[in-house]
Design a protein around this motif. Structure first.
Motif, PDB file in Angstrom:
ATOM      1  N   ARG A 210      -6.777   6.134   1.530  1.00 23.44           N
ATOM      2  CA  ARG A 210      -5.597   6.563   0.769  1.00 23.44           C
ATOM      3  C   ARG A 210      -4.486   5.512   0.878  1.00 23.44           C
ATOM      4  O   ARG A 210      -3.786   5.234  -0.088  1.00 23.44           O
ATOM      5  CB  ARG A 210      -5.085   7.907   1.311  1.00 23.44           C
ATOM      6  CG  ARG A 210      -6.156   8.974   1.324  1.00 23.44           C
ATOM      7  CD  ARG A 210      -5.670  10.231   2.029  1.00 23.44           C
ATOM      8  NE  ARG A 210      -6.732  11.239   2.082  1.00 23.44           N
ATOM      9  CZ  ARG A 210      -6.569  12.473   2.482  1.00 23.44           C
ATOM     10  NH1 ARG A 210      -5.381  12.882   2.899  1.00 23.44           N
ATOM     11  NH2 ARG A 210      -7.567  13.327   2.494  1.00 23.44           N
ATOM     12  N   ILE A 211      -4.340   4.974   2.071  1.00 26.60           N
ATOM     13  CA  ILE A 211      -3.275   3.976   2.280  1.00 26.60           C
ATOM     14  C   ILE A 211      -3.625   2.653   1.597  1.00 26.60           C
ATOM     15  O   ILE A 211      -2.753   1.974   1.052  1.00 26.60           O
ATOM     16  CB  ILE A 211      -3.018   3.775   3.795  1.00 26.60           C
ATOM     17  CG1 ILE A 211      -2.636   5.114   4.450  1.00 26.60           C
ATOM     18  CG2 ILE A 211      -1.933   2.722   4.029  1.00 26.60           C
ATOM     19  CD1 ILE A 211      -1.405   5.797   3.857  1.00 26.60           C
ATOM     20  N   LEU A 212      -4.913   2.358   1.587  1.00 29.05           N
ATOM     21  CA  LEU A 212      -5.363   1.159   0.865  1.00 29.05           C
ATOM     22  C   LEU A 212      -5.021   1.290  -0.618  1.00 29.05           C
ATOM     23  O   LEU A 212      -4.530   0.342  -1.257  1.00 29.05           O
ATOM     24  CB  LEU A 212      -6.877   1.059   1.061  1.00 29.05           C
ATOM     25  CG  LEU A 212      -7.558  -0.278   1.023  1.00 29.05           C
ATOM     26  CD1 LEU A 212      -6.827  -1.322   1.811  1.00 29.05           C
ATOM     27  CD2 LEU A 212      -8.992  -0.104   1.558  1.00 29.05           C
TER      28      LEU A 212
ATOM     29  N   GLY B 166       0.932  10.712   6.181  1.00 30.32           N
ATOM     30  CA  GLY B 166       2.170  11.024   5.460  1.00 30.32           C
ATOM     31  C   GLY B 166       3.296  10.084   5.866  1.00 30.32           C
ATOM     32  O   GLY B 166       4.074   9.615   5.022  1.00 30.32           O
ATOM     33  N   ALA B 167       3.382   9.801   7.164  1.00 27.74           N
ATOM     34  CA  ALA B 167       4.438   8.910   7.656  1.00 27.74           C
ATOM     35  C   ALA B 167       4.236   7.493   7.105  1.00 27.74           C
ATOM     36  O   ALA B 167       5.199   6.823   6.706  1.00 27.74           O
ATOM     37  CB  ALA B 167       4.428   8.891   9.188  1.00 27.74           C
ATOM     38  N   ILE B 168       2.989   7.059   7.071  1.00 23.50           N
ATOM     39  CA  ILE B 168       2.705   5.712   6.552  1.00 23.50           C
ATOM     40  C   ILE B 168       3.051   5.643   5.064  1.00 23.50           C
ATOM     41  O   ILE B 168       3.639   4.663   4.584  1.00 23.50           O
ATOM     42  CB  ILE B 168       1.227   5.320   6.800  1.00 23.50           C
ATOM     43  CG1 ILE B 168       0.938   5.245   8.298  1.00 23.50           C
ATOM     44  CG2 ILE B 168       0.918   3.981   6.134  1.00 23.50           C
ATOM     45  CD1 ILE B 168      -0.543   5.046   8.645  1.00 23.50           C
ATOM     46  N   ALA B 169       2.712   6.717   4.330  1.00 24.44           N
ATOM     47  CA  ALA B 169       3.017   6.733   2.887  1.00 24.44           C
ATOM     48  C   ALA B 169       4.528   6.626   2.662  1.00 24.44           C
ATOM     49  O   ALA B 169       4.999   5.845   1.827  1.00 24.44           O
ATOM     50  CB  ALA B 169       2.456   7.998   2.245  1.00 24.44           C
TER      51      ALA B 169
ATOM     52  N   VAL C  98       5.919   4.097  -7.429  1.00 21.85           N
ATOM     53  CA  VAL C  98       4.989   4.968  -6.697  1.00 21.85           C
ATOM     54  C   VAL C  98       5.718   5.757  -5.605  1.00 21.85           C
ATOM     55  O   VAL C  98       5.222   6.765  -5.117  1.00 21.85           O
ATOM     56  CB  VAL C  98       3.827   4.136  -6.107  1.00 21.85           C
ATOM     57  CG1 VAL C  98       2.813   5.011  -5.418  1.00 21.85           C
ATOM     58  CG2 VAL C  98       3.156   3.351  -7.219  1.00 21.85           C
ATOM     59  N   GLY C  99       6.922   5.305  -5.232  1.00 25.88           N
ATOM     60  CA  GLY C  99       7.741   6.042  -4.278  1.00 25.88           C
ATOM     61  C   GLY C  99       9.014   6.522  -4.955  1.00 25.88           C
ATOM     62  O   GLY C  99       9.212   6.303  -6.160  1.00 25.88           O
TER      63      GLY C  99
ATOM     64  N   VAL D 266       2.489  10.919  -3.506  1.00 19.98           N
ATOM     65  CA  VAL D 266       2.078  12.323  -3.342  1.00 19.98           C
ATOM     66  C   VAL D 266       0.739  12.548  -4.050  1.00 19.98           C
ATOM     67  O   VAL D 266      -0.166  13.207  -3.520  1.00 19.98           O
ATOM     68  CB  VAL D 266       3.157  13.274  -3.918  1.00 19.98           C
ATOM     69  CG1 VAL D 266       2.634  14.695  -4.008  1.00 19.98           C
ATOM     70  CG2 VAL D 266       4.435  13.214  -3.091  1.00 19.98           C
ATOM     71  N   ASP D 267       0.590  11.978  -5.231  1.00 22.24           N
ATOM     72  CA  ASP D 267      -0.661  12.148  -5.980  1.00 22.24           C
ATOM     73  C   ASP D 267      -1.824  11.441  -5.289  1.00 22.24           C
ATOM     74  O   ASP D 267      -2.955  11.926  -5.330  1.00 22.24           O
ATOM     75  CB  ASP D 267      -0.493  11.632  -7.410  1.00 22.24           C
ATOM     76  CG  ASP D 267       0.579  12.411  -8.151  1.00 22.24           C
ATOM     77  OD1 ASP D 267       0.394  13.625  -8.335  1.00 22.24           O
ATOM     78  OD2 ASP D 267       1.622  11.822  -8.494  1.00 22.24           O
ATOM     79  N   ILE D 268      -1.554  10.316  -4.657  1.00 23.28           N
ATOM     80  CA  ILE D 268      -2.630   9.627  -3.925  1.00 23.28           C
ATOM     81  C   ILE D 268      -3.170  10.564  -2.836  1.00 23.28           C
ATOM     82  O   ILE D 268      -4.384  10.720  -2.679  1.00 23.28           O
ATOM     83  CB  ILE D 268      -2.120   8.303  -3.319  1.00 23.28           C
ATOM     84  CG1 ILE D 268      -1.785   7.320  -4.446  1.00 23.28           C
ATOM     85  CG2 ILE D 268      -3.134   7.718  -2.336  1.00 23.28           C
ATOM     86  CD1 ILE D 268      -1.243   5.979  -3.989  1.00 23.28           C
ATOM     87  N   LEU D 269      -2.268  11.213  -2.105  1.00 22.58           N
ATOM     88  CA  LEU D 269      -2.718  12.104  -1.035  1.00 22.58           C
ATOM     89  C   LEU D 269      -3.448  13.318  -1.604  1.00 22.58           C
ATOM     90  O   LEU D 269      -4.502  13.718  -1.105  1.00 22.58           O
ATOM     91  CB  LEU D 269      -1.530  12.551  -0.165  1.00 22.58           C
ATOM     92  CG  LEU D 269      -0.714  11.454   0.523  1.00 22.58           C
ATOM     93  CD1 LEU D 269       0.165  12.057   1.618  1.00 22.58           C
ATOM     94  CD2 LEU D 269      -1.589  10.380   1.129  1.00 22.58           C
TER      95      LEU D 269
END
Ligand SMILES: N[C@@H](CCC(=O)N[C@@H](CS)C(=O)NCC(=O)O)C(=O)O
Length: 200
Positions: free
Chosen positions: A14-16, A66-69, A81-82, A151-154
């Motif tokens: 997800r982070i990638l 979530g924290a990394i996002a 995206v943010g 949020v959508d990525i997660l």
């Protein structure tokens, strides 16, 4: 310098995906999981339990998806995206990030492990949560409306993974069809997965 500690197919994918959406310059350190008893964690991985993802930013370590996002999207405030501090969607953005990691992810996990069956209150909360998400998506196409965000990525990653648990959900399927994005495909290739989840 950004380094993502990653295991193919894990939450770090997800982070990638997020790093690719952000156009970030980063390195990937592929690490192996610890054994089931917690031993033999990869010594290179700074995560306290040897899990993935972990992110190193110039020597500062961030863990928890979530924290990394949030950390990354704040680091790139110009990205769509943010949602930066002061923006009218910021409250909604943070609320949904925490709703995903704090409520949706655990409840879907509890459904997968059948724990929900044993608790009427939790089961009710699961159904209320899914209704809330689907009602939100009816105003969509994305959780925050017109804008695709972290949020959508997660959510897309979780629901793709757990899709078979969730029963027939037309709106959710339409939402998941929007996960096929160029940044996602790049992330899958870079992260060691050579096919898109929806591809046959
Ligand atoms: N709460 C953490 C969970 C991270 C997590 O559970 N990662 C899994 C992969 S999806 C892991 O690294 N597991 C290692 C193991 O099971 O030994 C987060 O959201 O980042």
């Amino acid at each position: 310098m950004l380094t993502l500690y990653h295991s193919p197919g894990s939450f770090s994918s997800r982070i990638l995906w997020l790093l690719e959406e952000l156009g970030a310059d980063y390195e990937i350190a592929v690490v192996r999981y610890p054994n089931a008893d917690g031993t033999h964690a990869d010594p290179r991985n700074p995560h306290p339990h040897g899990f993935t993802p972990a992110l190193d930013h110039d020597g500062h370590v961030v863990t928890e998806t979530g924290a990394i996002a949030l950390y990354l999207t704040d680091l790139f405030p110009q990205s769509d995206v943010g949602v930066p501090v002061g923006h009218p969607l910021r409250a909604s953005y943070i609320t949904w990030l925490f709703y995903q990691v704090g409520l949706t992810e655990p409840l879907v996990y509890m459904k997968g492990t059948q724990i929900l069956r044993k608790g009427a209150a939790m089961s009710r909360l699961y159904h209320a949560m899914m209704s809330h998400i689907e009602a939100t998506l009816s105003a969509g196409p994305y959780i925050l409306g017109e804008r695709f965000t972290a949020v959508d990525i997660l959510y897309m990653s979780l629901f793709e993974h757990a899709r078979s648990l969730l029963g027939p959900r037309t709106r959710l399927d339409a939402y998941l069809a929007r996960a096929d994005r160029p940044a996602r495909r790049r992330a899958l290739l870079k992260g060691g997965q050579d096919s898109f989840p929806g591809d046959k």
